[in-house]
Write a protein that holds these residues in place. Structure first.
Motif, short mmCIF file in Angstrom:
data_model
loop_
_atom_site.label_atom_id
_atom_site.label_comp_id
_atom_site.label_asym_id
_atom_site.label_seq_id
_atom_site.Cartn_x
_atom_site.Cartn_y
_atom_site.Cartn_z
N HIS A 209 0.81 -1.22 0.00
CA HIS A 209 0.00 0.00 0.00
C HIS A 209 0.85 1.27 0.00
CE1 HIS A 209 -3.69 -2.24 0.29
NE2 HIS A 209 -3.27 -2.88 1.36
N GLY A 210 2.10 1.13 -0.34
CA GLY A 210 2.95 2.31 -0.45
C GLY A 210 3.83 2.56 0.75
N GLU A 211 4.04 1.55 1.59
CA GLU A 211 4.88 1.72 2.77
C GLU A 211 6.31 2.10 2.38
OE1 GLU A 211 1.73 -1.38 3.79
OE2 GLU A 211 2.95 -0.81 2.07
N ILE A 212 6.86 3.08 3.07
CA ILE A 212 8.26 3.45 2.84
C ILE A 212 9.18 2.39 3.45
CG2 ILE A 212 10.04 5.16 3.30
CD1 ILE A 212 7.99 6.01 1.22
N GLU A 213 8.82 1.89 4.62
CA GLU A 213 9.58 0.79 5.23
C GLU A 213 8.97 -0.51 4.72
OE1 GLU A 213 9.65 1.40 9.44
OE2 GLU A 213 11.05 3.07 9.29
N ASP A 214 9.29 -0.85 3.51
CA ASP A 214 8.63 -1.96 2.80
C ASP A 214 9.35 -3.29 3.04
OD1 ASP A 214 10.79 -0.98 1.36
OD2 ASP A 214 9.85 -1.23 -0.61
N TYR A 215 9.28 -3.75 4.29
CA TYR A 215 9.92 -5.01 4.66
C TYR A 215 9.37 -6.18 3.84
CZ TYR A 215 12.02 -2.75 8.73
OH TYR A 215 12.75 -1.93 9.56
N ILE B 297 9.67 2.47 -10.06
CA ILE B 297 8.92 3.50 -9.33
C ILE B 297 7.47 3.08 -9.17
CG2 ILE B 297 10.37 5.47 -10.02
CD1 ILE B 297 8.39 6.02 -12.28
N ASP B 298 6.79 3.68 -8.21
CA ASP B 298 5.34 3.48 -8.11
C ASP B 298 4.68 4.01 -9.37
OD1 ASP B 298 5.50 2.40 -5.56
OD2 ASP B 298 5.26 4.34 -4.57
N LEU B 299 3.56 3.37 -9.75
CA LEU B 299 2.93 3.70 -11.03
C LEU B 299 1.44 3.40 -10.99
CD1 LEU B 299 2.89 0.54 -11.83
CD2 LEU B 299 5.04 1.04 -12.98
N GLY C 96 -5.57 0.94 -10.04
CA GLY C 96 -5.28 2.38 -9.99
C GLY C 96 -4.05 2.66 -9.16
N PHE C 97 -4.21 3.56 -8.19
CA PHE C 97 -3.11 3.91 -7.30
C PHE C 97 -3.31 3.32 -5.90
CE2 PHE C 97 -3.30 7.40 -10.45
CZ PHE C 97 -2.06 7.21 -11.04
N THR C 98 -4.19 2.32 -5.78
CA THR C 98 -4.47 1.74 -4.46
C THR C 98 -3.38 0.79 -4.00
OG1 THR C 98 -5.76 -0.11 -5.38
CG2 THR C 98 -6.95 1.94 -4.84
N VAL C 99 -2.59 0.27 -4.93
CA VAL C 99 -1.45 -0.58 -4.56
C VAL C 99 -0.21 -0.03 -5.26
CG1 VAL C 99 -2.87 -2.62 -4.23
CG2 VAL C 99 -1.78 -2.25 -6.44
N LYS C 100 0.95 -0.36 -4.70
CA LYS C 100 2.21 0.14 -5.23
C LYS C 100 3.18 -1.03 -5.42
CE LYS C 100 0.87 4.50 -4.51
NZ LYS C 100 -0.39 4.30 -3.78
N PHE C 101 3.95 -0.99 -6.51
CA PHE C 101 4.96 -2.00 -6.80
C PHE C 101 6.37 -1.43 -6.77
CE2 PHE C 101 1.49 -4.58 -8.44
CZ PHE C 101 1.94 -5.88 -8.29
N GLY C 102 6.53 -0.12 -6.72
CA GLY C 102 7.84 0.49 -6.91
C GLY C 102 8.80 0.24 -5.76
#
Length: 510
Positions: A400-406, A439-441, A447-453
């Motif tokens: 969900h866009g966590e910066i600390e993406d463990y 990068i997130d896209l 849409g923008f509800t999940v992030k892969f970046g």
């Protein structure tokens, strides 16, 4: 705050316990390449500038916003059309070997026809490629990643055979314009998903969002195979002698699990084998031909819904590859459909797709974590297609866009451990691994509800600023050391400090 740190500590302990990698040499083989990827509609934005025409995804997101989880679209998204130099800086700072990106067909040919060629669109991709090469990064170009001109879709898109030659015309323009600086091409990305979710399945549609029943799906696949093969032969005839590049098609291959090995093979052949078998072995898989014919007859059709290739086409398509490219994200558990005992055919496969309760779910709908299925898939590809050189052109984990993406770090560690096991223990001929994404896209229906970046993008800020995540630092150190490294601490600040001390301070996130 205390609860947050308890969760972080627990996650770290679980990570170390699961990913110790005992018995596996975690060093990458000599010459093994690591890169990253995006696609044009998902990152570029600038949807109606510099002569770009309307794409099928522009039309889909604006006319069917209910199909997108947050009603969003790719009008701006990551803004890479204007910020590609910043993205290249991140790629260079990480030490990645290559960047796989796609061309927007409608940015080159606004209507899909060659009578109107957009020079500004070609120049954008020339600029991007030059920027990559100047920074020591290999460009890998995908000609088509789901976003053809809407003008062509109004004539039937991939269900109209006219698109075959139009795609070849488009490819020829790109080979002429960019081929002197591009050594590796992908013709079409994930054709089975285009056909299954673009022209058939109504519950999880992607553009163009048509439900043409169980006929259009195979007609789409038939035309895609022809377009790929014609493009390959055209490159052979007109460009290979001077450009000496390599071409393939990027398939979507799930990791199938079942109690019966025959069920695994059936599921595989209807998924990965649907496109791979004609290209690598010749014609559609036998199980596909027999099953679709059987079910078609039971449904009252006068002939099989799966089109037939002539002997000439079978020979023409077979061998149109220079390497085996595939994307992988999730496992699927398959069981036999009990209705078939009653003579009721609910699907061409005769199987029911599901999951096991023990599987770990990720943030994305339908995405589960099962590294062993990835390893089994690599071994299946080795055995099925005589161990071709394999490029994993996408693999990644949504959150969900966590910066600390463990969880993302843990995912890549687990999956790469399986990859190294398959290569070093089992002799799988894997040449490269591609992180989805740099990068997130804009993530299609999500849409923008999940992030892969592995680099964050702030979509709430019109300037779409980039910033590093924990995985940014982890990947940089892994690439520098050429070895998988576990997380040394559960403190993100300490992690960044330790990682940054391992390399010279250069790039946007040092």
């Amino acid at each position: 705050m205390k609860q947050v740190w308890i969760i972080v500590i627990f996650s770290y302990v679980a990570f170390v316990g699961i990913t110790s990698g005992k018995g596996v040499d975690l060093t990458f083989p000599k010459g093994f390449l690591i890169g990253t990827a995006t696609s044009s509609y998902q990152v570029e934005g600038a949807w109606n500038v510099s002569g770009r025409g309307e794409s099928v995804w522009d039309w889909f997101t604006k006319t069917k916003p209910e199909r997108i989880a947050d009603g969003s679209n790719g009008d701006t998204t990551s803004n890479s059309y204007y910020k590609y130099k910043e993205d290249v800086k991140y790629i260079k700072s990480l030490g990645l070997d290559y960047y796989r990106f796609s061309i927007s067909w409608s940015r080159i040919l606004p209507t899909g026809y060659t009578n109107q060629i957009n020079k500004d669109g070609i120049q954008y991709y020339k600029n991007l490629i030059n920027e990559l090469l100047e920074n020591g990064i290999e460009p890998i170009v995908t000609l088509y990643h789901w976003d053809h001109p809407q003008f062509l879709e109004e004539m039937g898109g991939w269900t109209n055979e006219i698109i075959v030659d139009l795609f070849v015309d488009y490819a020829r323009i790109m080979f002429k314009a960019l081929g002197d600086k591009v050594q590796r091409w992908v013709t079409i990305n994930e054709p089975t998903l285009i056909c299954r979710y673009g022209y058939y399945v109504n519950s999880l549609q992607i553009a163009p969002g048509k439900d043409l029943g169980d006929v259009g799906v195979y007609l789409c696949g038939h035309n895609i195979l022809k377009a790929h093969a014609k493009t390959y032969h055209m490159y052979d005839k007109e460009f290979r002698a001077t450009q000496n590049g390599q071409l393939s098609i990027a398939l979507q291959c799930m990791g199938y699990v079942a109690a019966d090995g025959n069920d695994v093979d059936t599921a595989f052949q209807f998924d990965c084998g649907w496109m791979a078998h004609p290209i690598y072995k010749g014609d559609y898989p036998e199980i596909m031909k027999s099953r679709v014919a059987l079910v078609s007859k039971a449904q009252g059709y006068s002939r099989s819904r799966l089109p037939r290739f002539s002997k000439k086409w079978i020979s023409y398509i077979k061998g149109t590859w220079d390497y085996f490219a595939f994307n992988h994200y999730t496992p699927v558990y398959v069981t036999r459909d009990p209705d078939e005992r009653k003579g009721i055919y609910n699907s061409d496969t005769g199987l029911i797709n599901g999951i096991l309760p023990s599987w770990e779910a990720s943030a994305g709908i339908g995405f589960y974590v099962l590294p062993s299925a990835f390893g089994d898939l690599l071994r299946k590809l080795k055995d099925e297609y005589d161990n071709p050189p394999v490029w994993i052109t996408e693999n990644g984990c949504p959150d969900h866009g966590e910066i600390e993406d463990y969880n993302r770090i843990r995912y890549h560690y687990l999956y790469l451990t399986e990859l190294l096991k398959a290569v070093k223990r089992d002799g799988c001929n894997v040449k490269a691994y591609t992180i989805w994404s740099i990068i997130d896209l804009f993530e299609w229906n999500s849409g923008f509800t999940v992030k892969f970046g592995i680099v964050s993008v702030d979509f709430d800020d019109p300037s779409t600023p980039r910033s590093p995540k924990l995985s940014t630092y982890w990947w940089k150190n892994v690439i520098k050391s050429r070895k998988l490294l576990p997380i040394p601490t559960n403190s993100s600040m300490m992690l960044k400090k330790e990682f940054s001390s391992c390399h010279a301070r250069s790039g946007p996130f040092s």
